[in-house]
Motif scaffolding. Structure first.
Motif, PDB file in Angstrom:
ATOM      1  N   GLY A 124       0.783  -1.152   0.056  1.00 26.95           N
ATOM      2  CA  GLY A 124       0.115  -0.158   0.038  1.00 26.95           C
ATOM      3  C   GLY A 124       0.990   1.203  -0.061  1.00 26.95           C
ATOM      4  N   THR A 125       1.787   1.133   0.632  1.00 29.21           N
ATOM      5  CA  THR A 125       2.895   2.359   0.932  1.00 29.21           C
ATOM      6  C   THR A 125       3.522   2.522  -0.639  1.00 29.21           C
ATOM      7  OG1 THR A 125       3.378   1.938   3.064  1.00 29.21           O
ATOM      8  CG2 THR A 125       4.846   3.207   1.686  1.00 29.21           C
ATOM      9  N   ALA A 126       3.951   1.455  -1.273  1.00 29.75           N
ATOM     10  CA  ALA A 126       4.580   1.572  -2.580  1.00 29.75           C
ATOM     11  C   ALA A 126       3.449   2.006  -3.785  1.00 29.75           C
ATOM     12  CB  ALA A 126       5.039   0.112  -2.963  1.00 29.75           C
ATOM     13  N   ASP A 127       2.264   1.290  -3.579  1.00 26.75           N
ATOM     14  CA  ASP A 127       1.216   1.930  -4.395  1.00 26.75           C
ATOM     15  C   ASP A 127       0.978   3.515  -4.180  1.00 26.75           C
ATOM     16  OD1 ASP A 127      -0.877   1.435  -6.446  1.00 26.75           O
ATOM     17  OD2 ASP A 127      -2.281   1.788  -4.609  1.00 26.75           O
ATOM     18  N   ALA A 128       0.956   4.066  -3.030  1.00 35.56           N
ATOM     19  CA  ALA A 128       0.692   5.085  -2.673  1.00 35.56           C
ATOM     20  C   ALA A 128       1.665   6.196  -3.440  1.00 35.56           C
ATOM     21  CB  ALA A 128       0.470   5.615  -1.207  1.00 35.56           C
ATOM     22  N   ILE A 129       3.101   5.768  -3.339  1.00 33.16           N
ATOM     23  CA  ILE A 129       4.132   6.395  -3.800  1.00 33.16           C
ATOM     24  C   ILE A 129       3.925   6.519  -5.114  1.00 33.16           C
ATOM     25  CG2 ILE A 129       6.638   6.568  -4.362  1.00 33.16           C
ATOM     26  CD1 ILE A 129       6.830   5.557  -1.325  1.00 33.16           C
ATOM     27  N   TRP A 130       3.792   5.651  -6.124  1.00 35.34           N
ATOM     28  CA  TRP A 130       3.721   5.543  -7.325  1.00 35.34           C
ATOM     29  C   TRP A 130       2.280   6.383  -7.766  1.00 35.34           C
ATOM     30  CZ3 TRP A 130       7.488   5.136 -10.317  1.00 35.34           C
ATOM     31  CH2 TRP A 130       8.511   4.168  -9.860  1.00 35.34           C
TER      32      TRP A 130
END
Length: 230
Positions: A124-130
């Protein structure tokens, strides 16, 4: 993105944070949070059926929200794309006020029964960043970008937990090296695609991967992605 500071879950979370360094994300912490916050036990159990585990997930989401807020107020126009990704990861770690809270969370999500929750939180963190950086990929790259960044973020967190350097300079250097490693992989992929011989060898796998699509905004099923017919 903002959170309701008067919500019962937020009150429980804030009350729990002072106990986590000593008791971890445990039932003892959850019980203490109920007592300290004054939230009715029935209400607390209804909004956090798994007790402190649900609070740990809420804590992670709160950190993501802080990261996104800082990204929104930061001018990244002059940065290279890799620098923007590195900055976002740094913002995420700098949103953390107490390392021990994260250390206890890492121990919790290392348990087999909660490993899926931990992986989902990091994804979820990675998705939020992208998403915040404007990623528009709709094919298999949607998955590979998030999987790669999840690995970068996870390894950086582990390094950061043991970093005693001033202002975490060693952590940021470690992060830059990991981002550089990813860029080298991307360059290798480009070389493979530009090579006539290698592109022929990869024709089959590339055809297969071309039919993998990113999740729909309104999923038609519970599957994480979708397959398109040729």
């Amino acid at each position: 993105m903002t959170t309701d500071k008067t919500s019962p879950k937020d009150q429980l979370l804030q009350a729990a944070l002072m106990h986590v360094p000593f008791d971890g994300w445990s039932q003892a912490t959850f019980d203490a949070a109920i007592d300290d916050s004054g939230i009715e036990r029935a209400v607390a159990q209804s909004i956090c059926p798994r007790g402190a585990v649900d609070l740990a997930i809420a804590y992670h989401a709160q950190g993501d929200a802080a990261m996104l807020a800082r990204m929104a107020e930061t001018d990244m126009g002059a940065m290279k794309y890799s620098e923007r990704v590195a900055a976002a990861v740094r913002f995420r770690l700098e949103a953390i006020e107490d390392k021990e809270v994260v250390r206890r969370g890492s121990a919790l999500f290392a348990l087999p029964m909660y490993a899926g929750d931990g992986a989902k939180a990091i994804w979820g963190t990675a998705d939020a960043i992208w998403t915040a950086l404007g990623d528009t990929s709709e094919d298999v790259n949607w998955y590979t970008k998030r999987a790669t960044l999840s690995g970068v973020y996870s390894s950086t967190v582990l390094y950061w937990l043991g970093d005693t350097s001033e202002d975490h300079t060693e952590t940021w250097a470690f992060l830059d090296r990991r981002i550089e490693n990813v860029m080298q992989i991307e360059k290798l992929k480009a070389q493979v695609n530009n090579s006539p011989i290698l592109s022929k060898l990869m024709a089959g796998p590339n055809w297969l991967l071309s039919h993998v699509k990113a999740p729909q905004k309104v999923p038609a099923s519970n599957l994480p992605g979708r397959w398109t017919r040729p």
